[in-house]
Every structure is written in C-alpha cells, then in structure tokens.
Write a protein that holds these residues in place. Structure first.
Motif, PDB file in Angstrom:
ATOM      1  N   ALA A 727       0.835  -1.205   0.000  1.00 37.81           N
ATOM      2  CA  ALA A 727       0.000   0.000   0.000  1.00 37.81           C
ATOM      3  C   ALA A 727       0.866   1.250   0.000  1.00 37.81           C
ATOM      4  N   GLY A 728       1.985   1.217   0.735  1.00 37.65           N
ATOM      5  CA  GLY A 728       2.886   2.368   0.762  1.00 37.65           C
ATOM      6  C   GLY A 728       3.529   2.628  -0.583  1.00 37.65           C
ATOM      7  N   LEU A 729       3.918   1.562  -1.294  1.00 35.12           N
ATOM      8  CA  LEU A 729       4.506   1.732  -2.619  1.00 35.12           C
ATOM      9  C   LEU A 729       3.476   2.255  -3.619  1.00 35.12           C
ATOM     10  N   LEU A 730       2.251   1.782  -3.502  1.00 31.77           N
ATOM     11  CA  LEU A 730       1.202   2.306  -4.375  1.00 31.77           C
ATOM     12  C   LEU A 730       1.017   3.802  -4.150  1.00 31.77           C
ATOM     13  N   ALA A 731       1.101   4.221  -2.896  1.00 28.31           N
ATOM     14  CA  ALA A 731       0.970   5.643  -2.593  1.00 28.31           C
ATOM     15  C   ALA A 731       2.143   6.438  -3.141  1.00 28.31           C
ATOM     16  N   ASP A 732       3.309   5.797  -3.311  1.00 25.37           N
ATOM     17  CA  ASP A 732       4.483   6.463  -3.878  1.00 25.37           C
ATOM     18  C   ASP A 732       4.435   6.508  -5.407  1.00 25.37           C
ATOM     19  N   GLY A 733       3.376   5.977  -5.992  1.00 27.04           N
ATOM     20  CA  GLY A 733       3.245   6.045  -7.447  1.00 27.04           C
ATOM     21  C   GLY A 733       3.746   4.826  -8.175  1.00 27.04           C
ATOM     22  N   ILE A 734       4.168   3.784  -7.448  1.00 30.71           N
ATOM     23  CA  ILE A 734       4.633   2.553  -8.095  1.00 30.71           C
ATOM     24  C   ILE A 734       3.413   1.660  -8.279  1.00 30.71           C
ATOM     25  N   THR A 735       2.709   1.850  -9.393  1.00 29.99           N
ATOM     26  CA  THR A 735       1.423   1.191  -9.591  1.00 29.99           C
ATOM     27  C   THR A 735       1.542  -0.309  -9.760  1.00 29.99           C
ATOM     28  N   SER A 736       2.751  -0.783 -10.118  1.00 34.70           N
ATOM     29  CA  SER A 736       2.941  -2.228 -10.272  1.00 34.70           C
ATOM     30  C   SER A 736       3.196  -2.911  -8.934  1.00 34.70           C
ATOM     31  N   ALA A 737       3.192  -2.163  -7.832  1.00 43.85           N
ATOM     32  CA  ALA A 737       3.521  -2.728  -6.525  1.00 43.85           C
ATOM     33  C   ALA A 737       2.537  -3.812  -6.112  1.00 43.85           C
ATOM     34  N   ALA A 738       1.326  -3.735  -6.599  1.00 45.10           N
ATOM     35  CA  ALA A 738       0.333  -4.745  -6.234  1.00 45.10           C
ATOM     36  C   ALA A 738       0.772  -6.136  -6.661  1.00 45.10           C
ATOM     37  N   ASN A 739       1.683  -6.218  -7.625  1.00 41.06           N
ATOM     38  CA  ASN A 739       2.145  -7.510  -8.119  1.00 41.06           C
ATOM     39  C   ASN A 739       3.540  -7.859  -7.624  1.00 41.06           C
ATOM     40  N   LEU A 740       4.130  -7.008  -6.778  1.00 37.16           N
ATOM     41  CA  LEU A 740       5.486  -7.272  -6.307  1.00 37.16           C
ATOM     42  C   LEU A 740       5.485  -8.315  -5.197  1.00 37.16           C
ATOM     43  N   ALA A 741       6.473  -9.219  -5.264  1.00 36.17           N
ATOM     44  CA  ALA A 741       6.655 -10.189  -4.194  1.00 36.17           C
ATOM     45  C   ALA A 741       7.778  -9.771  -3.266  1.00 36.17           C
TER      46      ALA A 741
END
Length: 922
Positions: A727-741
């Motif tokens: 969620a923090g990475l998504l807030a930083d604009g990294i939209t692909s974070a939802a798929n990061l392991a």
C-alpha cells in the motif's frame, strides 16, 4: 639532480666562449599529411632538456650551447625520430620532424596518469595499458566493450540475457569493481555516463550507471589508454578502479573503408557491419576526421525447450512456440549507427581550436521469461495452475456478475467444456483466447547518444600551456515491450507498450593550465564545473495503469517491464564544482620521478570531498625500475541511482514460478522501514606497487593493487513485501507494486577490499627478424566484503560481490608475418567462477563452474597495395561453459550459466575486408 648541479658548476668554470648559445626551433608534423602534431616531447637527452610541441606542432628550445646536438622526438602512436642539429651562437637552428605512424607497445607514450609531458608505459609511475587500434580490431567483435576484453588484463564484460536494460547497455568491470567505478575520457575529456541503470548487472554491477562505451566505433580510434590505478584526485569522482582514455584519429589525409561479416558456428547471430574513416585538411593548419559505422546483428539462442513447455506440447497444445518457448542468447541489434567527427585548427602557430563529437543510435530487442498459459500468476491463473483465472466483464464494469464457470486444469489441459463456455460468453474471458500457447514478452529500447566537445588550447613557448573547453552529452534509452499484456485491463489491453524512457544529460566546463618550470619540475591545475540531469519519461497510460480487473486478481502494468507512472516520472539534477592541483618532479634523465595531486570537489547534494594522490618511480638499473602510488578517491551516487525505480521479473526455483522484484528509492517510506536512507558518497583508498623490466626486445610490468572502499553503495538483499508495504509503494506512485513479491534498494551499508596482480609482457625475438612477437596478459583479482550489516546484505549478495567473476584470467598472443600473410593466435584462460543469483534465484545460488581455455585465430593478407582481407575465428574450438544443473535447465530452458565470463554462444567465424587510400600523398 646532483648530475645537473655538477654540469652547472662545470659551465661556470668554463671560459666565456663556452657560454655561446643558440636556439633550436621548428615543427613536429605528421609524415603522412603534414599536419602539425601537438604534445610531442622534443628532447636533447645529452643535456637533459625537453620541451613539448605546441598546438600547431611548433616547438622552441632556447639557450642551447653551440655545437652539434642529437635531438629526439617522441609522440603517441608515432615512431621515435632523431636528428643531429648544429647550433651556432646567437642564431636559431631550424629542425622539422615529420613523424611516421608506428605500432604501439610498452615503449610508447601515454597521456593518462600524469599531467606532465607524456612518458612511455615503462616510464610511467602507474600501470597503464596502451592499445593500438590495430590490436583492438583484430577480433570478430565490432563493439568496443567486447573488443577490449581480450587486450586489457583486468577488464571484464559479458552477454546479458534477460537482464532488462542491461541487455541494451552491457556493464563492464575493471579490476573487479562496478562499471561506474571507472572514468571514461574521449581525447582526455570526461565522457557523459549512459542512461541505463543496470538493475540486473550480474551482481557485481547491480545498480551501476556507467558510460556506454559501445557507442564508440573502433575505426574512429587511434589508440586506447587504460590507467589501472585510482585517479579521483586527478580526474574526479568515479575514477576509483581507473581511467579509460579513447583517443580519436586526427589524420587530415586519406581514409579507409571496411566491411566485416560473420556468424556463429550454430548458424545464428549473423552480423554485417560497414564502416569508414576519412580525413581532410581544413586550410593549411587544420584537419577534420570523420568516422561512420553502420551494422546489424541477428539474435542467438542457446536455450533448450523448457520442461513445462514440453509438457504442454505433449498434452496437445500446438500453440506453444518451438523449438524454444524462451530464448537465452544475445539480443537482436538493428540500425546500429555510430558517427564521430574530430576537428582541429591551429592559428598563431601555438594555439588550436578543437571540436569533436558524436551521434549514435540503435535498436536492441531481446526476450523475457515465458508465461505459461496455465500457471502464470495474475494473467492465466490465480492459484498456481489449479484453475484458469477467468475475468468477469460485468463485475469489472460494476454491472453485477456473469457467473463465469470454473476452468480446472488437469495434466496440462484446461477443462475443454468449461473453457468453451468462457470463449462463447462475451462477458467472460481468459487470456488463453489471446495467447493459447502462452507468451514470451519481447523487451528492448531505442538508444540515442550524442555529444559535442569544443575548446581552445595553446602555449606561449616558455613552458606555460592552457586548455579551456565546454561539453554537452546526452544518452536516452526509450524502452518498448511487446507480445505482452496489462492483464488488469482485461480484453481491452494492448500487446505493445511504450513504458517510458531514461535520459542522462551532462554539461561540463573545464579550464586546465600547466607550467613546465624546467625539465624536472611540472606544475598543473584547473577548474571544473559539471551539471548533470536524470530524466524518467512517463510511459503510455496502459503501461502503468491499474485496470478494472485488478480486483479480480489480474496483474496491473505491462507484464515484464511496468511503465513509469506520472508520480514515478520526473527529472532530477545536481551541480558540482572542482579545483585541482598537480605536481610532477623528475627530469627526463633522472632515475626517479615523483608525482602528487590534490582535488577538492563540492556537490550540491552531498557537500564537499577532498582527495589526494602520491606516486613515484625509481630506476634501480638501466633495465629495472620500481613504482608505487597511493590515493584516496570517492564516487558520488548519481541522481538516477537516488531516484529511479525498477521492477524486474525473475524465476524463483524454490516455488517454480516467476516473481516480480522491485528496486525502489532508498528514501521511500518502505525502504526506510528496512534501514533505507539518503545515500552518501563512497570513499576509497588505493595502493599500487610494481616493477618494470625493460630489456629492449623484452618488456615486463608487474603491478600489485589494493582498493579499499568504505560506505560502498549497491543494492541490498531482497525483502519480502507485506500488505502494508504494498500500500505504501502504491501511494508512492509505483502502480505495479500490487504484483510485487519482493523489493530491494540502494544502501551504503558495507565495505570491501579488492586486491590483485596485473602482469603484462611483450617479447619480439631479434633472432626472428622482428616478424614474430609475443605478448602476455595476466590478472588475479579477489574482492572481500570486510564489513556489512547482515540485516541488509545477505550471503547471496556477498557471493555476488566476491565470487561472480574468475579470480584468474590470462591470455597469450602470438603475432607472426610470413610471406605476406599476417597471423594472430590468441589463447585466453578463464578461471572458475560462481553463478550467483541473477534472473534465476532460489536454490541455484552458489553453483561453481570450472574454468575454460579459448583460442582465437586470425589470418590477413594484402589483396592489392591498398586493400587487405582477413579471415578469423573467435573461440576456434567452439568451447562452451559447463551445463547447468538439470533442474535449472528444465525449469527455464537455461542450458548454460548466464554468468559465463566469456558468454555461451560458442565459436564465431568472420571475414573482414578493408581498403585504404591517400589523396595528398607522402
């Protein structure tokens, strides 16, 4: 110095008639074109007097005693010339020196390593390799980075398959350090770094942002100088491992055209390159030298069919790509254009305006991992291949549910009845409709590199010289990825994406001054200002958007290389200024030489740094000398390294599937939870000590080096992501974070010590009439991580830094001429190495591979007086590294280790034809 004092007292005791003096003056020119040659050393050895030729080749030696004197002239790349000159009291004797081109060996002159008059390699206080272009281009390769691998003992570069942007610009290593630990100069001027950050750089260069030397064509070069010593105090940040100086041709007459074509023994990787060089006069005192190279190269593939692909084919899925679903090999290179121009014009005899620059572009296209049509998470399945992931169009549009059927997978075959229902229902879909055999994303980039350098230099004839210059350079990598999807967009996804671009820009201003107070005292100093800027260009919307199907388990962003979102894109810059001083003591006939340098730099984002260097050389006997040096250095993290992010797809052998691994800025909130903070400069301390043996026909240099780096920055180990961190990475604009392991970031949290030994030897037996020569190169290199935080740097990262390149490497070259046929035989030994991580992780780290011996052969002969043909083979006996563990080969089709220091494409044969001409004669 005692000898010089004795001579002075002897002169004082002589009668007045002996004080009769005159002047020797004239010009040093090219014997081919007549153009003036600057930087030559004009000496009267018996009197221990020497001066340098000015910008137009003019020189003047005042206060020379009357009588006959032997004058000697030396210049890089030209044969030594001597002439007896008679000096008459009160008069000026004229002596011009037209120099002829000559092959370069350990006895020739070098510029890097000292700001005093050029010295021979064996006279240098620090280890320097001088490679003539003829030796560089006597190989099958066309890219200069690969060409240097066999002629510089501690230089390493390799093929980078499935390595994201590292496939476009390969990272090279000098003395076992990262690619951006080496400074690159063109004609002595700093070259701008490339835009590529090597997120997957074989461990050793992970995260490095070095110079793209692949943009330099071999035909544009007169020679290459490689200073294998720390030189931050002399040249600035980054020069920790050493300095590479590429010297451009400056002929003003004639030219050459060359065609090279070749192919691998396997029948792929076909290459065709056409290049040309032409020199023309600019008035009576100027030159313009133009070089152009254009080429294309087909891809290679040394993969075997993956086990899962074989299972799909056996189950009747004929849509799976054959013979290999996934490619392991060199990328395809199209429209590889390199244009270089070097110009100069001399006026007032001792001042010169100069300008040089380049324009280069190419397209590089390579493959990624195969996406299995039954198991690839977030695209084809959501439960590891138990069932297919079926998209509900109505649910995605907030219109309820289409009640799509469950499609179970049994023995690699989806339930045909349920799958047919999905295909027939417009409100249900599976990506098997688009890609029934799965897909392998194709990733690449269009690279544009250009630069211009211009300046004025001169001298006043009394030992004072100056050089003022300005330069601008830009490197852009405009990425593309196709044959893939943004699964979260569902059936509306494109399959070709523009994920954005990286651009690096640099602007430099330099003022260098020097004063030769006497033959034994040389002073130099200068000022520098540098502005650099890193740009991340936004990708097309579909490459980074989170689509309406994300809530159903479909992955967002272009699969394989996510695009840069508006928040992630941007530009960052910084400025730094520097001032330096340099002292060189020791005359041309003194048995000792001492050098010292001090440099102060101030960065807008890091503050200031002070570095220094001392070096010296002592001639023990006529043939034997010892030399040593010590220096401090630093490397400042680039704006790109501080602010860019990347998502790479790697294969995790422990789970048998692909995972997305992100590299995020160290200052992001998620990185801060694992110790991330603002990066600071690395600090280095280097020592070198060696010996030089010069027995005319036989020359040998041996140099030990030790480089200790503290606060070294590189990428950390990988960390697993929690839901809160996503969620923090998504807030930083990294939209692909939802798929990061997992993720990693840059840190300054460890220190290393690199030490080794370089040996270079040349031998031309007089008994063989000078028609046969032998040269040998040897390097031992070992890196030890001396301090680290185990919470940030794990054992895998330690192994990558310490064991991923061979500790021992050496080569023996034999060159022979017989009956008009010139031959070159080269044997190269690569010691064992450890295959650690890379793009295949989990359960395969630490695999040791044995060393290999490779043989190259080249034969050349003249067709006419001006034309020659060459045939040759690199890796003559088609030697490959040992094969991978069977499980790894089966999982991803990787038969040979991707980390092989000499590649895994096998033998390569080639033919080269060139034609030379001269229109001014001489």
């Amino acid at each position: 110095m005692l000898k010089r004092a004795f001579l002075a007292l002897a002169f004082l005791a002589m009668p007045a008639a002996a004080y009769a003096q005159g002047t020797i003056e004239g010009r040093v020119t090219s014997g081919q074109s007549g153009a003036g040659l600057s930087g030559a050393r004009v000496a009267i050895p018996a009197l221990e007097i020497s001066v340098g030729s000015g910008a137009g080749g003019a020189y003047s030696i005042p206060d020379v005693p009357a009588g006959d004197h032997m004058v000697e002239v030396r210049l890089i790349g030209y044969a030594i010339m001597t002439q007896t000159v008679t000096v008459v009291s009160g008069q000026a004797a004229t002596a011009d020196f037209p120099l002829e081109l000559s092959a370069i060996n350990l006895g020739e002159l070098v510029v890097v390593g000292s700001r005093a008059q050029p010295r021979t390699v064996t006279e240098s206080m620090v280890p320097v390799d001088v490679i003539p272009v003829s030796e560089i281009t006597s190989q099958a390769e066309t890219n200069i980075d690969f060409l240097l691998r066999t002629v510089v003992p501690s230089y390493n570069v390799r093929v980078e398959p499935i390595s994201d942007a590292a496939t476009i610009t390969r990272p090279a290593n000098l003395r076992g350090l990262a690619s951006d630990h080496t400074m690159v100069l063109i004609n002595g001027k700093r070259r701008h770094r490339g835009s590529i950050i090597t997120w997957l750089g074989a461990g050793l260069s992970d995260g490095a942002q070095g110079v793209d030397i692949g943009a330099i064509p071999g035909i544009a070069l007169r020679q290459v100088e490689v200073l294998r010593d720390g030189a931050s105090a002399q040249y600035g940040s980054d020069a920790i491992a050493g300095v590479m100086n590429f010297i451009l041709k400056d002929d003003r007459d004639g030219g050459m055209i060359e065609m090279k074509s070749g192919s691998y023994y396997e029948g792929d990787g076909d290459m065709l390159t056409v290049s040309g060089n032409v020199g023309v006069p600019l008035g009576a005192n100027g030159f313009a030298n133009l070089s152009v190279e254009y080429g294309n190269q087909d891809p290679t593939d040394r993969a075997i069919q993956r086990g899962d692909a074989l299972g799909l084919l056996a189950a009747g899925n004929s849509a799976v790509r054959t013979p290999t679903a996934q490619i392991w090999g060199s990328p395809e290179v199209n429209d590889d254009l390199k244009v270089w121009l070097n110009t100069g014009y001399t006026f007032n005899d001792d001042e010169q305006f100069y300008a040089f620059g380049n324009l280069a572009s190419k397209e590089v296209d390579g493959g990624f991992f195969f996406r299995n049509p039954n198991t690839r998470g977030g695209v084809f399945s959501g439960d590891g291949g138990e069932t297919l992931l079926i998209g509900d169009v109505l649910q995605a549009n907030g219109l309820g549910s289409a009640d799509c059927p469950i499609v179970r997978i049994t023995n690699n075959v989806p339930d045909p009845v349920a799958l047919a229902q999905v295909f027939a229902d417009p409100n249900c879909f599976s990506f098997q409709e688009m890609f029934p055999g799965g897909f392998t994303p194709q990733f690449g980039g269009n690279v544009t590199d250009w630069a211009v350098v211009s300046g004025v230099k001169g001298s006043n004839g009394s030992g004072f010289s100056w050089d003022a210059s300005a330069s601008f350079g830009s490197h852009t990598s405009d990425f593309f990825i196709y044959n893939t999807v943004n699964a979260a967009l569902g059936p509306d996804t494109p399959t070709h994406f523009d994920p954005g671009l990286y651009t690096q820009e640099e602007f430099n201003l330099n003022l260098d001054v020097a004063y030769e107070a006497s033959d034994g005292v040389h002073l130099a100093g200068g000022l520098e200002r540098r502005d650099e800027r890193f740009i991340i260009g936004q990708g097309q919307d579909e490459s980074w958007k989170i689509g309406p199907y994300a809530q159903q388990g479909f992955s967002s962003s272009s699969n394989g290389f996510p695009g840069f979102s508006p928040i992630a894109s941007g530009d960052w810059d910084r400025q730094n200024v520097a001032i330096y001083g340099d002292l060189h003591l020791g005359g041309s006939e003194d048995p000792w030489t001492i050098g010292a340098a001090l440099r102060w730099e101030d960065f807008s984002d890091f503050g200031n740094q002070l570095t220094g260097k001392v070096s010296g050389r002592l001639e023990v006997s006529e043939r034997l000398a010892v030399r040593a040096g010590g220096s401090t250095g630093f490397r400042a993290p680039t704006p790109g390294q501080q602010n860019a992010f990347n998502v790479s797809t790697v294969f995790d052998a422990t789970i048998g599937d692909l995972v997305n691994r992100g590299t995020i800025p160290s200052t992001s909130g998620v990185a801060a939870l694992r110790g991330g903070e603002q990066l600071s400069p690395e600090k280095a301390f280097s020592l070198t000590a060696g010996t030089v043996f010069d027995a005319d026909a036989f020359k040998l240099t041996m140099d030990y080096y030790r480089i200790a780096i503290s606060d070294r920055f590189a990428q950390t180990r990988t960390f697993s992501l929690t839901d809160e961190e996503v969620a923090g990475l998504l807030a930083d604009g990294i939209t692909s974070a939802a798929n990061l392991a997992e993720f990693r970031f840059f840190t300054n949290d460890f220190s290393t010590r690199t030490q080794g030994l370089d040996i270079v030897a040349n031998y031309t037996p007089p008994s063989l009439g000078g028609n046969t020569s032998f040269s040998a190169l040897f390097n031992y290199n070992a890196t030890t991580v001396t301090d680290h935080n185990p919470e940030v740097i794990d054992q895998d990262r330690l192994d990558q830094l310490e064991k991923s390149i061979p500790s021992w490497r050496g080569s023996l070259n034999i060159m022979h001429t017989l009956g008009g046929v010139r031959s070159l035989l080269r044997g190269t030994w690569y010691d064992s190495w450890l295959d650690v991580g890379g793009v295949v992780i989990g359960g395969v780290e630490g695999t040791a591979f044995p060393g290999r011996f490779l043989v190259d052969l080249e034969l050349s002969t003249d067709i006419t007086e001006d034309a020659a043909i060459t045939i040759g083979a690199n890796n003559l006996f088609d030697t490959y590294p040992s094969t991978q563990d069977p499980d790894t080969a089966d999982d991803v089709g990787l038969l040979y280790p991707e980390s092989s220091p000499f590649g895994f494409n096998g033998g390569y044969y080639y033919v080269r034809v060139n034609y030379r001409w001269s229109w001014l004669g001489g």
